[in-house]
Design a protein around this motif. Structure first.
Motif, PDB file in Angstrom:
ATOM      1  N   ASP A  51       2.519  -3.159  -0.065  1.00 30.34           N
ATOM      2  CA  ASP A  51       1.811  -2.030  -0.049  1.00 30.34           C
ATOM      3  C   ASP A  51       0.334  -2.252   0.494  1.00 30.34           C
ATOM      4  O   ASP A  51       0.064  -3.225   1.096  1.00 30.34           O
ATOM      5  N   ALA A  52      -0.558  -1.334   0.435  1.00 34.71           N
ATOM      6  CA  ALA A  52      -1.747  -1.631   1.257  1.00 34.71           C
ATOM      7  C   ALA A  52      -2.610  -2.855   0.858  1.00 34.71           C
ATOM      8  O   ALA A  52      -3.581  -3.226   1.350  1.00 34.71           O
ATOM      9  N   GLN A  56       3.886  -7.006  -3.568  1.00 33.57           N
ATOM     10  CA  GLN A  56       3.833  -6.341  -5.068  1.00 33.57           C
ATOM     11  C   GLN A  56       4.112  -7.191  -6.039  1.00 33.57           C
ATOM     12  O   GLN A  56       5.365  -7.325  -6.328  1.00 33.57           O
TER      13      GLN A  56
END
Length: 233
Positions: A51-52, A56
Motif C-alpha cells: 500500500d502507500a 502490508q
C-alpha cells in the motif's frame, strides 16, 4: 562482509536460512532475481501486497522463515517504507522468528530531507541482514556488494562464503593503476571519481573536482557508455 554483488549476498543468506519448503515473503510486485533465487533453493515464495506505506505486514503468512524487502526505494514501484511500517515489520518478523533481508536498493538517490532510518539500525533483536551494492555509485562492472549480518547467522554465512569462492577479489581493494582510469565521469551526478596518481606524476595530475558531459566516450574507459568530461584532456 564484502560480496561479489548484492546477488551473492542474497544467495549466501538464503543458503543458510532456507531449506526446501521454507516460506519466503516478499513484496508483490518485487525484485524478480531474488524471487527466482529463492525458488531455485526450493522455497515457497509468498507475494505480499503493498500500500502507500509499503509491504502490508499483517498479510505476511504464518510460518514465514525469510522476509525480503526493499524499504528505501521499493522495486519496482519506488515506494519508500514509512517509519511506522518499518517498526511493524520488525515486530511481525520477531513474532514469526523470521530473518529480514533489507535490500537497500537505490538508497543513495535521495535529494532532499533526512533519510528514514534503515531497518538494520532499528533492529535491537538481531533479525535484520542489511544488503547493499556499489553498482550504481561506482561501476556495475566492479561487482562489489556487501552485507551486514545479524549475529545469529553471521558465522554460517561467512563459512558459506569461504566455501563458495574463498574470498572476494583483493585486486580492487587497493589504488587503481593510473593507466586504468584518470576519471570516470557521470552525467547523473556531475562528479569525477579519481584514481590516486603515482607520486612521480602528482604535480601534473590536476583533475577537476566536477565535470560536464561531452559528446565523446570517456578515454579512460574505451567502449563504455560513460560520457567524456568536457574538461578532461
Amino acid at each position: 562482509m564484502v560480496c561479489n554483488g548484492a546477488q551473492q549476498a542474497l544467495d549466501l543468506i538464503a543458503r543458510v536460512v532456507l531449506e526446501p519448503g521454507s516460506i519466503v515473503a516478499m513484496e508483490d510486485p518485487g525484485y524478480a532475481p531474488a524471487r527466482l533465487l529463492f525458488e531455485a533453493m526450493g522455497a515457497t515464495v509468498a507475494g505480499v501486497p503493498l500500500d502507500a506505506q509499503g509491504i502490508q505486514v499483517e498479510l505476511i503468512p504464518e510460518g514465514t522463515r525469510l522476509i525480503y524487502v526493499t524499504p528505501s526505494h521499493q522495486f519496482p514501484l519506488g515506494i519508500p517504507m514509512s517509519l511506522p511500517r518499518r517498526e511493524a515489520l520488525l515486530k511481525r518478523a520477531l513474532a514469526l522468528g523470521a530473518i529480514v533481508i533489507e535490500d537497500d536498493y537505490d538508497s543513495e538517490f535521495r535529494y532532499e530531507g533526512r533519510p528514514t532510518d534503515a531497518l538494520q539500525s532499528m533492529d535491537t533483536r538481531g533479525i535484520v541482514a542489511y544488503v547493499g551494492t556499489f553498482s550504481k555509485t561506482l561501476l556495475p562492472e566492479l561487482r562489489l556488494g556487501y552485507t551486514v549480518l545479524p549475529p545469529a547467522i553471521r558465522g554460517a554465512v561467512l563459512k558459506a562464503k569461504q566455501l563458495s569462492d574463498q574470498h572476494s577479489s583483493t585486486l580492487r581493494n587497493g589504488p587503481w593503476p593510473s593507466s586504468s582510469a584518470k576519471a570516470i565521469c557521470s552525467s547523473t551526478f556531475g562528479v569525477v571519481m579519481r584514481s590516486t596518481p603515482p607520486a612521480a606524476n602528482a604535480s601534473s595530475a590536476a583533475w577537476p573536482a566536477t565535470c560536464r558531459p561531452g559528446s565523446k566516450p570517456c578515454p579512460a574507459w574505451p567502449g563504455s557508455t560513460w560520457p567524456r568530461c568536457a574538461k578532461c584532456p
